[in-house]
Motif scaffolding. Structure first.
Motif, PDB file in Angstrom:
ATOM      1  N   GLU A 232       4.382  -3.843  -0.240  1.00 46.43           N
ATOM      2  CA  GLU A 232       3.689  -2.559  -0.221  1.00 46.43           C
ATOM      3  C   GLU A 232       2.181  -2.751  -0.125  1.00 46.43           C
ATOM      4  O   GLU A 232       1.490  -2.083   0.663  1.00 46.43           O
ATOM      5  N   ALA A 233       1.638  -3.671  -0.923  1.00 46.71           N
ATOM      6  CA  ALA A 233       0.195  -3.914  -0.880  1.00 46.71           C
ATOM      7  C   ALA A 233      -0.229  -4.444   0.488  1.00 46.71           C
ATOM      8  O   ALA A 233      -1.281  -4.054   1.019  1.00 46.71           O
ATOM      9  N   ARG A 234       0.588  -5.325   1.079  1.00 51.75           N
ATOM     10  CA  ARG A 234       0.258  -5.868   2.396  1.00 51.75           C
ATOM     11  C   ARG A 234       0.282  -4.767   3.449  1.00 51.75           C
ATOM     12  O   ARG A 234      -0.601  -4.711   4.322  1.00 51.75           O
ATOM     13  N   ALA A 235       1.261  -3.868   3.374  1.00 48.56           N
ATOM     14  CA  ALA A 235       1.350  -2.774   4.339  1.00 48.56           C
ATOM     15  C   ALA A 235       0.122  -1.868   4.237  1.00 48.56           C
ATOM     16  O   ALA A 235      -0.415  -1.414   5.265  1.00 48.56           O
ATOM     17  N   ARG A 236      -0.329  -1.598   3.018  1.00 52.14           N
ATOM     18  CA  ARG A 236      -1.491  -0.723   2.848  1.00 52.14           C
ATOM     19  C   ARG A 236      -2.763  -1.381   3.393  1.00 52.14           C
ATOM     20  O   ARG A 236      -3.607  -0.708   3.992  1.00 52.14           O
ATOM     21  N   ARG A 237      -2.871  -2.702   3.214  1.00 53.16           N
ATOM     22  CA  ARG A 237      -4.040  -3.393   3.770  1.00 53.16           C
ATOM     23  C   ARG A 237      -4.021  -3.341   5.296  1.00 53.16           C
ATOM     24  O   ARG A 237      -5.059  -3.138   5.927  1.00 53.16           O
TER      25      ARG A 237
ATOM     26  N   TYR B  89      -2.587  -1.041   7.098  1.00 52.81           N
ATOM     27  CA  TYR B  89      -2.839   0.352   7.471  1.00 52.81           C
ATOM     28  C   TYR B  89      -4.338   0.654   7.427  1.00 52.81           C
ATOM     29  O   TYR B  89      -4.895   1.266   8.361  1.00 52.81           O
ATOM     30  N   GLU B  90      -4.984   0.212   6.375  1.00 55.33           N
ATOM     31  CA  GLU B  90      -6.418   0.453   6.229  1.00 55.33           C
ATOM     32  C   GLU B  90      -7.232  -0.302   7.269  1.00 55.33           C
ATOM     33  O   GLU B  90      -8.340   0.110   7.624  1.00 55.33           O
TER      34      GLU B  90
ATOM     35  N   LYS C 177      -1.676   1.644  12.129  1.00 55.23           N
ATOM     36  CA  LYS C 177      -1.166   2.929  11.656  1.00 55.23           C
ATOM     37  C   LYS C 177       0.365   2.967  11.572  1.00 55.23           C
ATOM     38  O   LYS C 177       0.930   3.907  11.025  1.00 55.23           O
TER      39      LYS C 177
ATOM     40  N   LEU D 209       2.939   1.466   7.487  1.00 58.04           N
ATOM     41  CA  LEU D 209       3.698   2.109   6.407  1.00 58.04           C
ATOM     42  C   LEU D 209       5.097   2.495   6.874  1.00 58.04           C
ATOM     43  O   LEU D 209       6.063   2.412   6.110  1.00 58.04           O
TER      44      LEU D 209
END
Length: 352
Positions: free
Chosen positions: A295-300, A302-303, A307, A310
């Motif tokens: 989850e943390a890797r996906a958010r990084r 995405y940021e 896009k 997630l």
């Protein structure tokens, strides 16, 4: 009728019905007309999409999990980093990129792909530098082995047996007027319980391969992670064909569709235990990836502008997507720390 179907029909006419395992092997690996010998089956333009093709997250976390095991076992100065059935080489490329963050690891790794298809070998060389190819697991060198096997065991040929009134009969591929059909052999000796109509599947090749992998890890060190769809001591007909991202009759177009069967993790675990290795219980792919920080890797990502990260995370981890369909299991030397994300299975396998 496909060219391979004509070959299979001629063989059956000459020697009689063939086992399902023989049929699968011909369909997938025939040198001229086999499925993997003639095409790139991966991605949106192919027949199916695997986890590494969905997102780099999968390969990166696989690589970092093996990297932690490599560190926990003293960072061997020379080791085999292997993947059987590596597809386009996407998973290995993502693992290597993540492993570059671990000092000395990629320099110590001999990247080795176990691939029977000459067509796919060429694709893999285009993706990866300085890669060594082997045709089978038995050719692996006697050195520490760190292996990732994603959707490899499901493509190994299986035999099927159906319970009839007089015992068990093997399901075989024979002929009908307009093509191929499933039939039954005379009763065979099979030490399994079951009710009339039950079907069980057996994959001797998978057990032998796991015994070789675990034996190498016990003798030389290392770790292996297996990710596939399947269960534990399962019953039922799981033989299936996928073409153009849809299911079809497995006998309809030999050589034109991907053929697979669900993996039974129980005999794989038993083979690893017999070899003297530690082995985990199978866990859901989604739970395993989330425990590693997906989850943390996906958010990084995405940021940073990805896009689709997630949505990819959801596909990999959600229970209604790949998250529960696929299971993960690990093997490592007795006495070494477990592979990250896994707990050791009791030797009697009762807690699976």
């Amino acid at each position: 009728m496909t060219p391979l179907a004509e070959i299979i029909v001629q063989r059956i006419r000459a020697t009689g019905p063939i086992t399902l395992a023989d049929y699968m092997e011909l369909c997938l690996l025939h040198p001229s007309f086999g499925y993997y010998a003639t095409r790139d089956p991966f991605g949106k333009g192919g027949d199916f999409i695997t986890a590494p093709e969905i997102s780099q997250i999968f390969g990166e976390l696989c690589g970092l999990s093996l990297a932690q095991s490599w560190t926990d076992q003293g960072s061997p100065a020379s080791f085999t980093l292997a993947e059987p059935g590596p597809g386009r080489g996407t998973l290995m490329a993502d693992m290597l990129r993540a492993m570059q963050a671990v000092p000395g690891m990629t320099q110590a790794a001999e990247v080795t792909l176990i691939e029977a298809s000459a067509h796919l070998r060429q694709m893999q060389r285009q993706r990866l530098d300085q890669v060594r190819h082997l045709k089978n697991i038995e050719e692996l060198p006697n050195k520490p082995l760190f292996m990732m096997a994603n959707e490899f065991f499901d493509a190994l040929p299986v035999r099927q047996f159906q319970r009839v009134e007089t015992g068990w009969a093997e399901r075989v591929v024979g002929l009908k007027e307009d093509g191929l059909r499933m039939g039954l052999s005379p009763p065979v000796d099979l030490p399994r319980e079951g009710r009339i109509g039950d079907i069980v599947e057996d994959c001797p090749a998978a057990v032998a391969i796991m015994a070789t992998i675990a034996g190498r890890i016990v003798a030389c060190g290392g770790a292996a992670i297996v990710v596939d769809y399947g269960g534990w001591n399962g019953f039922g007909d799981t033989f299936q064909a996928v073409r153009g991202h849809s299911s079809e009759d497995p006998l309809a177009n030999p050589g034109e569709a991907d053929l697979t069967a669900h993996v039974d993790f129980a005999p794989l675990a038993a083979a690893a235990i017999r070899a003297g290795a530690a082995v985990s219980r199978p866990v859901y792919q989604g739970d395993w990836l989330l425990s590693l920080g997906a989850e943390a890797r996906a958010r990084r990502l995405y940021e940073a502008g990805d896009k689709g990260a997630l949505d990819a995370l959801r596909r990999l981890t959600d229970g209604q997507e790949m998250g529960h369909l696929f299971k993960a299991m690990a093997v490592w030397p007795k006495g070494a720390p477990p592979v990250p994300g896994f707990d050791e299975l009791n030797a009697d396998a009762d807690d699976a």
